[in-house]
Design an enzyme around this catalytic site. Structure first.
Site: not given
Lengths: 640, 257
Positions: A44, A267, A332, A437
């Protein structure tokens, strides 16, 4: 010591980016085409940067080790992308997205960068829709949203469970347009193996063509690294198998500071490990926590029972119990540690007791199977393919796994590293996520950096250099870097030892998972710091890499990457050892509150730890960038 | 379990290839097919032999890097599944498994099981995009897109660009791949201005790359790991026909002056 100046613009937080853009240098269209910019990576961040820079008129050269730019690992992101659109009218705003992100990062990110990210998020959605990204829609034809962890509003835009794929294809299509226009030259199957620095400025890269083994030199006026994170240092992670740290690690060894390397994200919802042959772990999107409920049996003796036979009263919905305000949607790091805690108590389920249930039976009752299938169908399919189980009938079994790295190369507000001319964007830099994050923020950061921030800030550097004086590839610095690469590859091939590169990687990964994983302590980190150099030493004497350097040689590619992981791992442990506090994903067992929550130490550790390479066999130098919060007060993060 | 592999080995594009037989070490049925190949390769490396080169990356069925024709079928025995998501429990102890690269004139072999699929990228360069400059877009909710239209576009947009459709087709046609992109963008309101120009440019590039024509046998749809529907080819053909009838709008405008 490196000089770290973050170049944060003055003025109120909400005005900094506008003001910075107004004050940034401009380069006239006639001069822009004289500048050559290398962009490494086409995820990205890389694809969007390459496209946007080319649109502006710079000569862009884009390098990927994949066979096509469309395969970069951003493609695998599932759940969504955040933006402060407030289309739901649920109280969202730029400020709230900013605050959630900085709080989610446990107050270890740079305030001004995070605010800018939230500001730019709005433009990303507009641009992606214009590019043809088929986001989910409501019946009225307007964009739909879902909720993600760490937020009490619905601000996540999504395209089924394939948001990363659709955004990447959008960025890739923008890149294709620029390639077709002759404004970007695309090099596929080409891996950056070194950075070239001339008089302290990044001026080019050394590249290995993975098909032919040919080494080539490429010069430029600026080099942009968009090469992703380093989660594969753990061997098992949710990253693609070829994701690696070589580009950023080479840059580090050429003088770029590496910031907060120990900030890694585990995660909470991944499919558990099933055997030693396992090559990677598969994520089950965080979006599942919108409707799925996490639980384990209250009693150990129930763990081996089929889950559907355990009555409601004997289940412990541990996140809802521990964090009633956010419940299953807490961030998370917190969800992962909670899963580890209940498994450590002996209440884990599945083989080895390392798993918890993610249960959709309530959602199916409430919404019906059809609605659940519409929202998560492809994730349920994926789960069935991997485990052979039907999650519409029995709860999923999941366990935390390494997923993302918040640390990365240090950059200033312009996204330039301390090496002038070297820009670092997306997951490869450190700037926006602090110590943890939030979900759906990685896609946002990648596209913000690539489409909107870098194209505006890069001129601040380029305007200071003269493209006519760009060093040619005959410059001794290029020859020297190329010679180092060839020597290193030759050494790997001549070793002819007894162990495969993968065996070393697996052993390193286990060390990192055990001692620098979900929770860390001094004794473990010190042990890892002894073992890693030993393993590295053995690697260089006992690795077996068959074949030649002059053909496609996947064992050689792998060995070259593992060699870098073996060095990076040591820096991560060093950073984890020095940070005597717990924050976000970095949980030091010595530093916890009585209830087991992370105990942050703002008095001593409210800084970015930017490590500087000091030469072989010398300890890296620690540079500190203090985190000064002008408008936000650092508070104890609570999701209770 | 153990299986016997007959694997296509080919040094490079110029050298002739051949099948080489390997008997695998003991396997676990929960291994993925590629993990099985990893195990075989680890064995080869330990013996100082060159491992079997094969393409792979994400190993979760989305990047489109993995390929392989397994027992004559691209991406192996299951419908709607990539090679990397194929598990050894789909095979029996003692099976012989034939593994070949994707074969098509437009996909030359690079080494062993790795082929060059850059032709698909070049088709995308020809027109697989909406021309919009960064920063120039209106608010995302300015143009409502009916839910069913967005869903249909998404059905097409799911294509992972693996090229299995080409490998399965007796004509080595890339029509399903091209149709998926043309339909994805051609269904959305944002893609309308370039709709016919795009269809024509991409199809012409497809022909230049040496892909064959479509004879509607449907093998592409049958092996597509994302279930991209053959109907999109019909849609593409209609757009192409309209494009031919309309001619080049820019030339037409010029002629009118």
């Amino acid at each position: 010591m490196a000089t770290l100046n973050a170049h944060i613009p003055s003025g109120p937080l909400a005005m900094k980016w506008t003001r910075h853009r107004n004050e940034s240098r401009l380069i006239s269209p006639a001069n822009k085409r004289k500048y050559k910019v290398i962009v490494v990576g086409a995820g990205l961040a890389g694809a969007s940067a390459a496209a946007a820079l080319a649109e502006l008129g710079y000569e862009v050269h884009n390098f990927v080790y994949h066979d096509s730019p469309r395969r970069a690992h951003s493609v695998a992101a599932q759940g969504g992308i955040n933006a402060a659109k407030n289309y739901q009218n649920d109280g969202d705003s730029v400020w709230r997205l900013f605050y959630d992100t900085i709080k989610g990062g446990d107050f270890r990110a740079r305030e001004a960068n995070v605010y800018r990210l939230a500001e730019v998020s709005v433009q990303i959605i507009d641009h992606c829709v214009a590019l043809g990204v088929p986001f989910a829609r409501e019946y009225g034809g307007l964009l739909d949203n879902r909720s993600f962890g760490g937020a009490q509003v619905s601000r996540t835009f999504y395209a089924r469970g394939q948001t990363g794929q659709q955004l990447l294809l959008g960025a890739y299509s923008a890149l294709c347009r620029m390639i077709a226009a002759g404004a970007v030259k695309s090099y596929t199957h080409c891996e950056m193996v070194d950075l070239v620095v001339v008089d302290g400025h990044a001026k080019g890269i050394i590249v290995r063509d993975l098909r032919t083994g040919r080494i080539s030199r490429h010069n430029a006026d600026a080099v942009v690294l968009a090469t992703g994170g380093y989660a594969n240092v753990y061997y098992l992670s949710t990253n693609a198998l070829n994701s690696n740290a070589t580009a950023i690690w080479r840059a580090y060894k050429r003088g770029a500071c590496f910031a907060n390397p120990c900030f890694t994200q585990i995660h909470p919802t991944c499919i558990p490990v099933s055997g030693t042959y396992q090559s990677k772990l598969t994520l089950m999107s965080e979006s599942l926590r919108n409707d799925g409920r996490l639980w384990v049996p209250k009693r150990r003796e129930d763990c081996s029972k089929p889950p559907n036979e355990i009555p409601e009263s004997d289940r412990d919905y541990y996140l809802e119990r521990m964090y009633p305000a956010y419940g299953n949607l807490c961030p998370r790091d917190i969800a992962s540690r909670a899963a580890k805690k209940v498994c450590d108590e002996g209440r884990g389920v599945g083989p080895g007791g390392r798993g918890v249930y993610l249960d959709f039976s309530d959602a199916i009752k409430r919404l019906g199977v059809a609605k659940v299938r519409e929202r998560y169908g492809n994730l349920f399919d994926m789960y069935r393919e991997i485990t052979g189980e039907d999650a519409y009938q029995v709860p999923m079994r999941i366990y935390p796994a390494v997923h993302y790295t918040m640390g990365g190369l240090w950059v200033d507000y312009n996204l330039m590293s301390n090496l002038p001319g070297l820009f670092v964007i997306g997951e490869a830099n450190f700037s926006d996520h602090g110590a943890n994050r939030l979900g759906a923020s990685a896609l946002m950061q990648g596209l913000a950096d690539g489409f909107f921030i870098l194209p505006a800030t890069i001129a601040n550097y380029l305007a200071t250099v003269n493209p006519a004086q760009r060093p040619s590839t005959d410059h001794p610095a290029f020859a020297e870097a190329e010679a180092e690469v060839t020597t290193r590859l030759r050494r790997l091939l001549q070793c002819r030892g007894k162990r495969t590169p993968t065996e070393f990687h697996r052993e390193l990964g286990q060390l990192m998972w055990d001692y620098c994983g979900m929770s860390r302590n001094r004794a473990g980190l010190e042990l890892a710091l002894r073992r890693i150099p030993e393993l590295r030493e053995e690697f260089w004497h006992n690795v077996n890499v068959p074949g030649e350097a002059t053909t496609l040689n996947q064992a050689l590619e792998k060995a070259n990457r593992v060699a870098d992981f073996l060095e990076l791992a040591e820096l991560m442990c060093l950073d984890a050892l020095h940070r005597e506090e717990s924050c976000g994903g970095h949980f030091r067992e010595e530093h916890q509150l009585p209830d087991g929550e992370a105990k942050r130490d703002d008095e001593h550790f409210a800084y970015v730890a930017a490590w500087e390479y000091a030469g072989p066999d010398r300890a890296p130098v620690l540079n500190r960038e203090p985190l000064v919060y002008e408008e936000v007060r650092m508070t104890t993060r609570s999701y209770k | 379990m153990k299986v016997t592999l007959k694997v296509w080995r080919q040094k490079d594009a110029q050298s002739p290839g051949r099948f080489v037989t390997y008997v695998t070490p003991e396997l676990n049925p929960n291994m993925s097919f590629l993990e099985m190949l990893d195990v075989v390769n680890e064995d080869l490396i330990r013996r100082g032999e060159e491992p079997i080169a094969f393409d792979h990356d994400c190993r979760e069925g989305i990047c489109g890097t993995c390929s392989l024709v397994i027992n004559g079928k691209p991406h192996g025995p299951h419908r709607g599944v990539t090679t990397c998501q194929t598990y050894m429990r789909s095979f029996k102890d003692g099976d012989t498994i034939v593994i070949e690269p994707f074969r098509a004139r437009a996909f030359p072999v690079i080494k062993d099981l790795i082929v060059d699929r850059s032709a698909l990228d070049r088709i995308m360069w020809a027109g697989g995009f909406i021309s919009v400059r960064t920063g120039s877009a209106p608010d995302a909710n300015t143009i409502p897109v009916p839910k069913d239209v967005a869903e249909r576009a998404m059905d097409a947009a799911q294509c992972i660009g693996c090229g299995a459709c080409v490998a399965a087709c007796k004509n080595a046609s890339a029509m399903l791949f091209v149709a998926a992109k043309i339909s994805h963008l051609g269904l959305l309101p944002q893609g309308q201005p370039e709709r016919y120009r795009r269809a024509r440019a991409m199809i012409e590039q497809m022909d230049r790359e040496g892909f064959g024509a479509c004879t509607v046998t449907g093998s592409c749809e049958a092996v597509c790991p994302k279930g991209v529907s053959l109907e999109f080819i019909a849609r593409m053909n209609r757009d192409y026909a309209v494009a031919l009838l309309k001619g080049d709008p820019i030339q037409r405008a010029a002629a009118a002056i």
